[in-house]
Design a protein around this motif. Sequence first.
Motif, PDB file in Angstrom:
ATOM      1  N   ARG A   1     -22.525 -50.273 -28.535  1.00 55.63           N
ATOM      2  CA  ARG A   1     -22.803 -50.089 -29.959  1.00 55.63           C
ATOM      3  C   ARG A   1     -21.800 -50.872 -30.812  1.00 55.63           C
ATOM      4  N   ASP A   2     -20.549 -50.872 -30.396  1.00 52.10           N
ATOM      5  CA  ASP A   2     -19.532 -51.636 -31.124  1.00 52.10           C
ATOM      6  C   ASP A   2     -19.832 -53.130 -31.078  1.00 52.10           C
ATOM      7  N   ALA A   3     -20.297 -53.589 -29.918  1.00 53.66           N
ATOM      8  CA  ALA A   3     -20.616 -55.014 -29.772  1.00 53.66           C
ATOM      9  C   ALA A   3     -21.780 -55.396 -30.667  1.00 53.66           C
ATOM     10  N   VAL A   4     -22.788 -54.529 -30.728  1.00 52.30           N
ATOM     11  CA  VAL A   4     -23.954 -54.801 -31.581  1.00 52.30           C
ATOM     12  C   VAL A   4     -23.543 -54.808 -33.047  1.00 52.30           C
ATOM     13  N   GLU A   5     -22.702 -53.861 -33.435  1.00 53.68           N
ATOM     14  CA  GLU A   5     -22.253 -53.802 -34.818  1.00 53.68           C
ATOM     15  C   GLU A   5     -21.443 -55.045 -35.180  1.00 53.68           C
TER      16      GLU A   5
ATOM     17  N   PHE B   1     -22.064 -69.519 -27.295  1.00 54.82           N
ATOM     18  CA  PHE B   1     -21.774 -68.615 -26.173  1.00 54.82           C
ATOM     19  C   PHE B   1     -20.867 -69.358 -25.188  1.00 54.82           C
ATOM     20  N   TRP B   2     -19.679 -68.806 -24.940  1.00 53.69           N
ATOM     21  CA  TRP B   2     -18.673 -69.511 -24.163  1.00 53.69           C
ATOM     22  C   TRP B   2     -17.851 -68.503 -23.343  1.00 53.69           C
ATOM     23  N   ALA B   3     -16.922 -69.031 -22.552  1.00 58.64           N
ATOM     24  CA  ALA B   3     -15.981 -68.193 -21.807  1.00 58.64           C
ATOM     25  C   ALA B   3     -14.718 -68.998 -21.517  1.00 58.64           C
ATOM     26  N   GLU B   4     -13.616 -68.309 -21.311  1.00 52.68           N
ATOM     27  CA  GLU B   4     -12.329 -68.970 -21.090  1.00 52.68           C
ATOM     28  C   GLU B   4     -12.334 -69.864 -19.854  1.00 52.68           C
ATOM     29  N   TRP B   5     -13.042 -69.461 -18.814  1.00 50.14           N
ATOM     30  CA  TRP B   5     -13.030 -70.207 -17.564  1.00 50.14           C
ATOM     31  C   TRP B   5     -13.967 -71.419 -17.567  1.00 50.14           C
ATOM     32  N   CYS B   6     -14.734 -71.582 -18.632  1.00 54.02           N
ATOM     33  CA  CYS B   6     -15.776 -72.624 -18.684  1.00 54.02           C
ATOM     34  C   CYS B   6     -15.214 -73.945 -19.210  1.00 54.02           C
TER      35      CYS B   6
ATOM     36  N   LYS C   1     -16.438 -60.958 -22.736  1.00 56.84           N
ATOM     37  CA  LYS C   1     -16.111 -59.795 -23.547  1.00 56.84           C
ATOM     38  C   LYS C   1     -17.346 -59.200 -24.234  1.00 56.84           C
ATOM     39  N   ASN C   2     -18.438 -59.935 -24.229  1.00 55.31           N
ATOM     40  CA  ASN C   2     -19.655 -59.478 -24.896  1.00 55.31           C
ATOM     41  C   ASN C   2     -20.853 -59.610 -23.953  1.00 55.31           C
ATOM     42  N   GLN C   3     -20.720 -59.016 -22.788  1.00 57.27           N
ATOM     43  CA  GLN C   3     -21.779 -59.145 -21.781  1.00 57.27           C
ATOM     44  C   GLN C   3     -23.102 -58.545 -22.253  1.00 57.27           C
ATOM     45  N   PHE C   4     -23.029 -57.452 -23.021  1.00 53.61           N
ATOM     46  CA  PHE C   4     -24.264 -56.823 -23.504  1.00 53.61           C
ATOM     47  C   PHE C   4     -25.006 -57.768 -24.446  1.00 53.61           C
ATOM     48  N   ILE C   5     -24.283 -58.403 -25.368  1.00 56.10           N
ATOM     49  CA  ILE C   5     -24.911 -59.350 -26.300  1.00 56.10           C
ATOM     50  C   ILE C   5     -25.471 -60.547 -25.542  1.00 56.10           C
ATOM     51  N   ALA C   6     -24.700 -61.069 -24.589  1.00 54.98           N
ATOM     52  CA  ALA C   6     -25.166 -62.208 -23.796  1.00 54.98           C
ATOM     53  C   ALA C   6     -26.446 -61.851 -23.049  1.00 54.98           C
ATOM     54  N   ALA C   7     -26.521 -60.616 -22.563  1.00 53.33           N
ATOM     55  CA  ALA C   7     -27.718 -60.188 -21.840  1.00 53.33           C
ATOM     56  C   ALA C   7     -28.928 -60.124 -22.765  1.00 53.33           C
ATOM     57  N   GLN C   8     -28.709 -59.679 -23.992  1.00 51.76           N
ATOM     58  CA  GLN C   8     -29.820 -59.597 -24.947  1.00 51.76           C
ATOM     59  C   GLN C   8     -30.407 -60.985 -25.236  1.00 51.76           C
ATOM     60  N   PHE C   9     -29.557 -61.991 -25.186  1.00 48.44           N
ATOM     61  CA  PHE C   9     -30.024 -63.365 -25.426  1.00 48.44           C
ATOM     62  C   PHE C   9     -30.391 -64.079 -24.126  1.00 48.44           C
TER      63      PHE C   9
ATOM     64  N   ILE D   1     -28.601 -65.112 -21.641  1.00 53.45           N
ATOM     65  CA  ILE D   1     -27.752 -66.265 -21.380  1.00 53.45           C
ATOM     66  C   ILE D   1     -27.546 -66.405 -19.872  1.00 53.45           C
ATOM     67  N   LYS D   2     -28.014 -67.499 -19.324  1.00 50.83           N
ATOM     68  CA  LYS D   2     -27.913 -67.719 -17.873  1.00 50.83           C
ATOM     69  C   LYS D   2     -26.854 -68.748 -17.510  1.00 50.83           C
ATOM     70  N   SER D   3     -26.469 -69.593 -18.474  1.00 51.31           N
ATOM     71  CA  SER D   3     -25.424 -70.594 -18.247  1.00 51.31           C
ATOM     72  C   SER D   3     -24.721 -70.855 -19.568  1.00 51.31           C
ATOM     73  N   ILE D   4     -23.514 -71.319 -19.450  1.00 51.70           N
ATOM     74  CA  ILE D   4     -22.758 -71.647 -20.658  1.00 51.70           C
ATOM     75  C   ILE D   4     -22.124 -73.037 -20.493  1.00 51.70           C
ATOM     76  N   PRO D   5     -21.917 -73.743 -21.603  1.00 51.38           N
ATOM     77  CA  PRO D   5     -22.152 -73.279 -22.975  1.00 51.38           C
ATOM     78  C   PRO D   5     -23.642 -73.251 -23.324  1.00 51.38           C
ATOM     79  N   THR D   6     -24.015 -72.231 -24.084  1.00 47.79           N
ATOM     80  CA  THR D   6     -25.333 -72.159 -24.704  1.00 47.79           C
ATOM     81  C   THR D   6     -25.097 -72.051 -26.206  1.00 47.79           C
ATOM     82  N   VAL D   7     -25.803 -72.851 -26.974  1.00 49.98           N
ATOM     83  CA  VAL D   7     -25.589 -72.907 -28.422  1.00 49.98           C
ATOM     84  C   VAL D   7     -26.929 -72.746 -29.136  1.00 49.98           C
ATOM     85  N   TYR D   8     -26.998 -71.749 -29.981  1.00 40.65           N
ATOM     86  CA  TYR D   8     -28.197 -71.503 -30.768  1.00 40.65           C
ATOM     87  C   TYR D   8     -27.874 -71.627 -32.255  1.00 40.65           C
ATOM     88  N   ALA D   9     -28.937 -71.767 -33.054  1.00 43.42           N
ATOM     89  CA  ALA D   9     -28.803 -71.715 -34.509  1.00 43.42           C
ATOM     90  C   ALA D   9     -29.629 -70.539 -35.010  1.00 43.42           C
TER      91      ALA D   9
END
Length: 298
Positions: A6-10, A29-34, A65-73, A75-83
């Motif tokens: 819920r915090d992530a969605v907010e 959508f990114w990550a430190e290891w990428c 840190k935002n796996q729930f949000i990434a799942a909603q979109f 996201i299967k690979s990164i970087p992924t960039v949307y507008a």
Amino acid sequence: MTATERDAVEAFRRDVVEPSMKALVIIDFWAEWCGPCKALSPVLEKVAADYADKGVVLAKIDTDKNQFIAAQFQIKSIPTVYAMFQGQLVADLTSARTESQLKAMLDQILKQLPVAGEAAEVEAEIEPLIAMGEEILAEGDGERALAVFDQIAEVAPDHPAVLSGRVRALVAANRTDEADAALAALPAELAKLPEIERAKSALELARDAKPVDDLAGLAAEVAANPDNLDKRFELAGGQMAAGDRDAAADSLLGIIAADRDWNEGAARQQLLKLFDVVGLEDPWVSAQRRRLSAILFG
């Protein structure tokens, strides 16, 4: 949904969805290891900064840190960039890996969406004020018009119409030295703009248009000797100095009709300056242009 989710969605609603109601949000959508993410990040940041005044903002989503949000979109690979605009995804920008590619895609998107950038908001704010300044200037009140343009300059100091109006107001207030200094201080890229050319014409015209003590007497002299084009040109200058653009146009057109090449085309050059100062879109200028065309090509 857990409290963390819920915090992530907010946070996503606050940082991405709400800004997208007015702006075009680039979601990274990114990550430190990428590694590719780290290579793309400065490109996205630079382009977002360059397009900030067009209503573009950047939102970065760490997928770890935002796996729930990434799942909603999905996201299967990164970087992924949307507008995103107004809460809806409007484009997949992932394929754009260079500054030029990303800007080309953003330009296409911005043409199709009513994105209100900072520049557009400023333009909407100052447009009626510029119109008011121009109206006062047309009435001949240079000092009052200058006060209006000085006020607008506090909001938009580099706006060509504001700079032009301010210089022309200085000219109308007989402060030609200040107008000259203001033009000289402009950077080269602004000095070539049509609005600034209009201001230059106003200054040149003010210096060329010499007041005549006995304007009626000079007009009578020209009427008695219409072939004296020097006197007719002097009359045109006096009429312009007196603010009688109709009479000045008549005098200059009379010279052109008598000898279009007189004094290396001085009358035509002066008439074109007058057109520029009045404003090329002004109905009066359109009418005088038709008169000029009839003389030159009739």
